[in-house]
Design a protein around this motif. Sequence first.
Motif, PDB file in Angstrom:
ATOM      1  N   GLY A  76     -11.977 -42.037 -40.180  1.00 34.43           N
ATOM      2  CA  GLY A  76     -12.055 -40.687 -39.650  1.00 34.43           C
ATOM      3  C   GLY A  76     -13.268 -40.392 -38.799  1.00 34.43           C
ATOM      4  O   GLY A  76     -13.438 -39.258 -38.326  1.00 34.43           O
ATOM      5  N   LYS A  77     -14.127 -41.363 -38.558  1.00 29.33           N
ATOM      6  CA  LYS A  77     -15.336 -41.142 -37.768  1.00 29.33           C
ATOM      7  C   LYS A  77     -15.133 -41.590 -36.323  1.00 29.33           C
ATOM      8  O   LYS A  77     -14.462 -42.587 -36.052  1.00 29.33           O
ATOM      9  CB  LYS A  77     -16.515 -41.914 -38.365  1.00 29.33           C
ATOM     10  N   LYS A  78     -15.734 -40.823 -35.440  1.00 31.00           N
ATOM     11  CA  LYS A  78     -15.722 -41.211 -34.025  1.00 31.00           C
ATOM     12  C   LYS A  78     -17.019 -41.987 -33.748  1.00 31.00           C
ATOM     13  O   LYS A  78     -18.106 -41.435 -33.868  1.00 31.00           O
ATOM     14  CB  LYS A  78     -15.622 -39.968 -33.134  1.00 31.00           C
ATOM     15  N   PHE A  79     -16.862 -43.256 -33.415  1.00 29.95           N
ATOM     16  CA  PHE A  79     -18.037 -44.112 -33.267  1.00 29.95           C
ATOM     17  C   PHE A  79     -18.149 -44.666 -31.847  1.00 29.95           C
ATOM     18  O   PHE A  79     -17.167 -44.718 -31.109  1.00 29.95           O
ATOM     19  CB  PHE A  79     -17.969 -45.275 -34.262  1.00 29.95           C
ATOM     20  N   VAL A  80     -19.367 -45.094 -31.491  1.00 25.71           N
ATOM     21  CA  VAL A  80     -19.571 -45.917 -30.305  1.00 25.71           C
ATOM     22  C   VAL A  80     -20.288 -47.171 -30.779  1.00 25.71           C
ATOM     23  O   VAL A  80     -21.361 -47.103 -31.400  1.00 25.71           O
ATOM     24  CB  VAL A  80     -20.384 -45.184 -29.211  1.00 25.71           C
ATOM     25  N   LEU A  81     -19.671 -48.300 -30.536  1.00 24.20           N
ATOM     26  CA  LEU A  81     -20.214 -49.596 -30.946  1.00 24.20           C
ATOM     27  C   LEU A  81     -20.568 -50.400 -29.702  1.00 24.20           C
ATOM     28  O   LEU A  81     -19.709 -50.643 -28.851  1.00 24.20           O
ATOM     29  CB  LEU A  81     -19.176 -50.353 -31.793  1.00 24.20           C
ATOM     30  N   VAL A  82     -21.833 -50.808 -29.582  1.00 26.77           N
ATOM     31  CA  VAL A  82     -22.255 -51.659 -28.467  1.00 26.77           C
ATOM     32  C   VAL A  82     -22.347 -53.090 -28.960  1.00 26.77           C
ATOM     33  O   VAL A  82     -23.093 -53.393 -29.903  1.00 26.77           O
ATOM     34  CB  VAL A  82     -23.619 -51.213 -27.895  1.00 26.77           C
ATOM     35  N   LEU A  83     -21.587 -53.975 -28.347  1.00 24.89           N
ATOM     36  CA  LEU A  83     -21.671 -55.412 -28.613  1.00 24.89           C
ATOM     37  C   LEU A  83     -22.358 -56.030 -27.396  1.00 24.89           C
ATOM     38  O   LEU A  83     -21.745 -56.210 -26.341  1.00 24.89           O
ATOM     39  CB  LEU A  83     -20.278 -56.004 -28.830  1.00 24.89           C
ATOM     40  N   ASP A  84     -23.631 -56.331 -27.549  1.00 21.39           N
ATOM     41  CA  ASP A  84     -24.440 -56.787 -26.418  1.00 21.39           C
ATOM     42  C   ASP A  84     -24.461 -58.308 -26.317  1.00 21.39           C
ATOM     43  O   ASP A  84     -24.561 -59.007 -27.329  1.00 21.39           O
ATOM     44  CB  ASP A  84     -25.869 -56.257 -26.575  1.00 21.39           C
ATOM     45  N   ASP A  85     -24.366 -58.810 -25.081  1.00 20.48           N
ATOM     46  CA  ASP A  85     -24.487 -60.243 -24.782  1.00 20.48           C
ATOM     47  C   ASP A  85     -23.379 -61.061 -25.448  1.00 20.48           C
ATOM     48  O   ASP A  85     -23.629 -61.994 -26.208  1.00 20.48           O
ATOM     49  CB  ASP A  85     -25.863 -60.754 -25.224  1.00 20.48           C
ATOM     50  N   VAL A  86     -22.139 -60.706 -25.140  1.00 19.40           N
ATOM     51  CA  VAL A  86     -20.981 -61.424 -25.698  1.00 19.40           C
ATOM     52  C   VAL A  86     -20.614 -62.577 -24.773  1.00 19.40           C
ATOM     53  O   VAL A  86     -20.508 -62.404 -23.557  1.00 19.40           O
ATOM     54  CB  VAL A  86     -19.773 -60.474 -25.866  1.00 19.40           C
ATOM     55  N   TRP A  87     -20.389 -63.760 -25.369  1.00 17.69           N
ATOM     56  CA  TRP A  87     -20.110 -64.958 -24.565  1.00 17.69           C
ATOM     57  C   TRP A  87     -18.714 -65.512 -24.762  1.00 17.69           C
ATOM     58  O   TRP A  87     -17.923 -65.534 -23.841  1.00 17.69           O
ATOM     59  CB  TRP A  87     -21.156 -66.044 -24.887  1.00 17.69           C
ATOM     60  N   ASN A  88     -18.434 -66.016 -25.941  1.00 16.67           N
ATOM     61  CA  ASN A  88     -17.189 -66.780 -26.116  1.00 16.67           C
ATOM     62  C   ASN A  88     -16.351 -66.361 -27.315  1.00 16.67           C
ATOM     63  O   ASN A  88     -16.061 -67.175 -28.200  1.00 16.67           O
ATOM     64  CB  ASN A  88     -17.526 -68.282 -26.251  1.00 16.67           C
ATOM     65  N   PRO A  89     -15.932 -65.108 -27.395  1.00 15.26           N
ATOM     66  CA  PRO A  89     -15.053 -64.751 -28.510  1.00 15.26           C
ATOM     67  C   PRO A  89     -13.642 -65.283 -28.254  1.00 15.26           C
ATOM     68  O   PRO A  89     -13.233 -65.470 -27.110  1.00 15.26           O
ATOM     69  CB  PRO A  89     -15.063 -63.223 -28.480  1.00 15.26           C
ATOM     70  N   THR A  90     -12.932 -65.566 -29.322  1.00 10.57           N
ATOM     71  CA  THR A  90     -11.517 -65.920 -29.200  1.00 10.57           C
ATOM     72  C   THR A  90     -10.709 -64.773 -29.792  1.00 10.57           C
ATOM     73  O   THR A  90     -11.235 -63.946 -30.550  1.00 10.57           O
ATOM     74  CB  THR A  90     -11.201 -67.220 -29.962  1.00 10.57           C
ATOM     75  N   ILE A  91      -9.438 -64.735 -29.475  1.00 11.67           N
ATOM     76  CA  ILE A  91      -8.580 -63.672 -30.020  1.00 11.67           C
ATOM     77  C   ILE A  91      -8.572 -63.725 -31.537  1.00 11.67           C
ATOM     78  O   ILE A  91      -8.601 -62.701 -32.218  1.00 11.67           O
ATOM     79  CB  ILE A  91      -7.155 -63.808 -29.452  1.00 11.67           C
ATOM     80  N   SER A  92      -8.597 -64.950 -32.090  1.00 12.34           N
ATOM     81  CA  SER A  92      -8.524 -65.100 -33.551  1.00 12.34           C
ATOM     82  C   SER A  92      -9.761 -64.558 -34.269  1.00 12.34           C
ATOM     83  O   SER A  92      -9.653 -64.055 -35.386  1.00 12.34           O
ATOM     84  CB  SER A  92      -8.313 -66.575 -33.927  1.00 12.34           C
ATOM     85  N   ASN A  93     -10.961 -64.669 -33.655  1.00 12.97           N
ATOM     86  CA  ASN A  93     -12.137 -64.138 -34.365  1.00 12.97           C
ATOM     87  C   ASN A  93     -12.488 -62.703 -33.944  1.00 12.97           C
ATOM     88  O   ASN A  93     -13.355 -62.072 -34.535  1.00 12.97           O
ATOM     89  CB  ASN A  93     -13.359 -65.061 -34.236  1.00 12.97           C
ATOM     90  N   TRP A  94     -11.810 -62.171 -32.929  1.00  8.47           N
ATOM     91  CA  TRP A  94     -12.018 -60.784 -32.527  1.00  8.47           C
ATOM     92  C   TRP A  94     -11.052 -59.843 -33.248  1.00  8.47           C
ATOM     93  O   TRP A  94     -11.406 -58.739 -33.649  1.00  8.47           O
ATOM     94  CB  TRP A  94     -11.867 -60.648 -31.016  1.00  8.47           C
TER      95      TRP A  94
END
Length: 476
Positions: free
Chosen positions: A287-305
């Motif tokens: 129920g919370k409205k959030f802003v999440l900053v993920l800084d300096d992202v390189w190699n995520p895969t669909i499976s770990n995201w």
Amino acid sequence: MAEALVSVVLEQLVSLTRKQIEEEVRLVVNVEREVENLIFHFNAIQAVLQDAEERQVKEKSVRTWLQNLEDVSYDINEVLDEWNTEILKHQIEKEEEKEGKNVALTKRKVCFFIPSPSVCFGSIGKVIMRRDIAMRIKEINEKLTEIANLREKYNFHENTIRATEKLEHVETCSFVQVSSIIGREEEKNRLMSMLLSESSQQGKSPFVVIPIVGMGGLGKTAFAQLVYNDENIKTHFDTRIWVCVSDPFEEIKIAKAIVEVLNKGDGRIHSTSLQPLLECINEYISGKKFVLVLDDVWNPTISNWEPLMGALQNSAIGSRILVTTRKETVATVMGATVDHVIHLNILSDQGCLQLFNKIAFFNRERDDQLEDIGRKIVKKCNGLPLAAKTLASLMRYKKTRKEWVDVLDNKIWELEEVEQQVFRSLFLSYYELSPAVRRCLLYCAVFPKDYEFERNQLIECWMSQEYLNMKVSHQK
């Protein structure tokens, strides 16, 4: 550079050895053992080159070792070209003999007559040439053996193991001096509009992913910090979270960082498993409205995201995930739509100069002569904020006109301060490339500065150097 060269040489060694066998003739004699040793040493060296190239930025001795390896690689590459030419000549002669052109071939040869006996000069030349190739291969093998033995001294890690002393990804935080950010007003207005709107991602998710994409040194992190600390953002969202992701993309590390903000006292934060952490996120984000900053992202895969994305589905509509990255593919993997991608470009000349002057003349009187020199220095930064800030920090402590002129006349990219600050950032992107792509990129250094080359011509140049011989390259 060395990694790309070694790949080329290994391909040539294996190819030439195969050609000699197929021809059923030893054009260059008594080098079988030498060639075997070359292949053995190059393979052993290749296994540690990734670690060596990353460590050379900090360690001068490693840089020297790599330079010696490059020199030997160039030497053997030249010899192998000559050897390959001899094989091609032999193939042509065989074809001509088959077609009954022996007479024509004899006429084309230049013969050197002495009273007795008469000997064909062309044949003598071939023997001398092939003996010379054999001698040079042996000499190069001795040098390579010494270089290969020296690698033990540096305790390199093999490429299958991530080096503990690799080139660092700097840990970032959410705090920033707002006044130090210049020239991003237009991008900020667009991003603020995306963040403050109440839309969701086409009804599929309560949050929208907004990537900030750009090359290293453009100020993506600083730009994200600027927006993150804006008063309108602070009041609009129930929760703000900043996570420095870096490489690799570790789901547990990211999940723990999020839980620390949501409820630091929850005992599940110490879990070494992902599931309890995701349950914690899902519970406290509800129920919370959030802003999440993920800084300096390189190699995520669909499976770990996807597990992280699933844990955030309980949030309120209008939530946002802001991602900074150098790679366009990250935006796709994380489910961002094209209209929600912010491409950060270089600064304008005026913006770059303003940034430079703000730092270089900090707490000192402006000087017209120095400002004029500074304007010329800034042009060499090509709109890259990191380069402008690095050089400005250097100039802040230089008081005289002569000191400023010395920097202007210097080869900017050879300055130690620039190498440590700017190159280290750009090298992170360079090391993400495969050896085959690095090889093609480094070839572009043969062109003069500001040279405009045609794409297909460049590809033909790569082909002429046999840079595109690999199967993967053919498919691309």
